[in-house]
Design an enzyme around this catalytic site. Structure first.
Site, short mmCIF file in Angstrom:
data_model
loop_
_atom_site.label_atom_id
_atom_site.label_comp_id
_atom_site.label_asym_id
_atom_site.label_seq_id
_atom_site.Cartn_x
_atom_site.Cartn_y
_atom_site.Cartn_z
N TYR A 177 0.83 -1.21 0.00
CA TYR A 177 0.00 0.00 0.00
C TYR A 177 0.87 1.26 0.00
CZ TYR A 177 -3.53 3.30 1.85
OH TYR A 177 -4.37 4.37 2.06
N LYS A 211 1.11 4.15 -2.86
CA LYS A 211 0.76 5.54 -2.57
C LYS A 211 1.91 6.49 -2.84
CE LYS A 211 -3.54 5.01 -1.41
NZ LYS A 211 -4.56 5.41 -2.39
#
Length: 304
Positions: A164, A168
């Site tokens: 993640y 990002k």
């Protein structure tokens, strides 16, 4: 109904729930025609259904707005193109895209599998790319438009979300690249790092002291989609919104440097680097140490 986005066409991915839904509804309430994209999956990316996007379209129409649903998977090039094609077929133009779609598959780095890594990068990072790529071709011809990617404070790093966090961080670099490459065509690109109560934030193992609602995030996105933001030259930026707080993140830059004479050797670097170049303290590491100490003391740690 307002008119902040009157006459604009906006596509929102991940618009079936949470922040994406709030953005789609807010854009429609301000006069935009909205393409509601959602693959309709659970938090981990499983069990897709088209009903999620269609439900939001019905909500928008019930409130007097215009919207169309697209249930395609934007982690594929065809899916990203489909979002843009539907906007053009339905409304004749595309003025903004907002890429909110994302999933979570948490695991410590040393245990993370390819099946946990690939879908997260595909949904967040590639999913932003596929829509940006298709939309930017249209916006270049129009010589106007806005691209908005969704990042997270966890782009700084995360204990059990390497996938993640990597995605990002990649979105921020993608947004900045888009801002640089598309500036001469009148197209802007920005990123939002929200802190809001959603199904993805529900399992955060800390007490968030600064957190808002999806509607707070939607208000910021609506502004960034507007002509007012474009006129102010807002591009290549990363904004956090957490309830009453709005913040802008610093641009990457060198902090300190030193120049040597001749070729560097490990020995010379060992003499120079610690004292002259040093380090940039890692806020997340300090926070992690404080959380671990709080956990050992039997209290629930706080996170800013």
């Amino acid at each position: 109904m307002g008119n902040f986005l009157a006459g604009k066409v906006v596509a929102v991915t991940g618009a079936g729930r949470g922040i994406g839904r709030a953005v789609a509804r807010a854009a429609a309430a301000e006069g935009a025609k909205v393409v509601v994209n959602d693959y309709g999956v659970s938090v981990d990316g499983a069990s897709p259904t088209s009903e999620v996007a269609e439900a939001v379209v019905k909500e928008i129409e019930a409130a007097g707005g215009e919207a169309v649903a697209v249930a395609d998977d934007i982690s594929t090039m065809a899916g990203g193109q489909r979002v843009v094609d539907v906007a053009l077929a339905s409304y004749g133009r595309l003025d903004g895209v907002v890429c909110v779609a994302g999933i979570l598959r948490e695991r410590m780095l040393f245990n993370m599998s390819e099946e946990e890594w690939d879908p997260v990068l595909a949904t967040h990072l590639k999913g932003t790319f596929t829509v940006f790529r298709a939309a930017s071709a249209v916006m270049r011809r129009q010589r106007s438009g806005t691209l908005i990617g969704f990042t997270s404070g966890n782009h700084q790093g995360s204990v059990s979300q390497a996938n993640y966090s990597a995605a990002k961080g990649g979105i921020i670099s993608l947004v900045r690249s888009a801002a640089l490459g598309l500036h001469k065509y009148g197209v802007t690109a920005n990123a939002v790092a929200p802190v809001a109560r959603t199904r993805m934030s529900a399992n955060v193992p800390t007490e968030l002291t600064e957190i808002g609602e999806p509607e707070d995030v939607a208000a910021l996105v609506t502004y960034l989609l507007s002509g007012s933001a474009a006129e102010q030259g807002i591009t290549g930026q990363v904004y956090t919104i957490a309830g009453p707080k709005i913040a802008v993140w610093a641009q990457p830059r060198e902090l300190r440097s030193v120049y040597g004479e001749g070729s560097w050797t490990p020995e010379r670097i060992a003499e120079v680097l610690p004292g002259s170049v040093g380090v940039d303290p890692m806020p997340m590491l300090s926070q992690l140490l404080a959380m671990e100490a709080a956990a050992r003391a039997g209290s629930r740690p706080n996170a800013q």
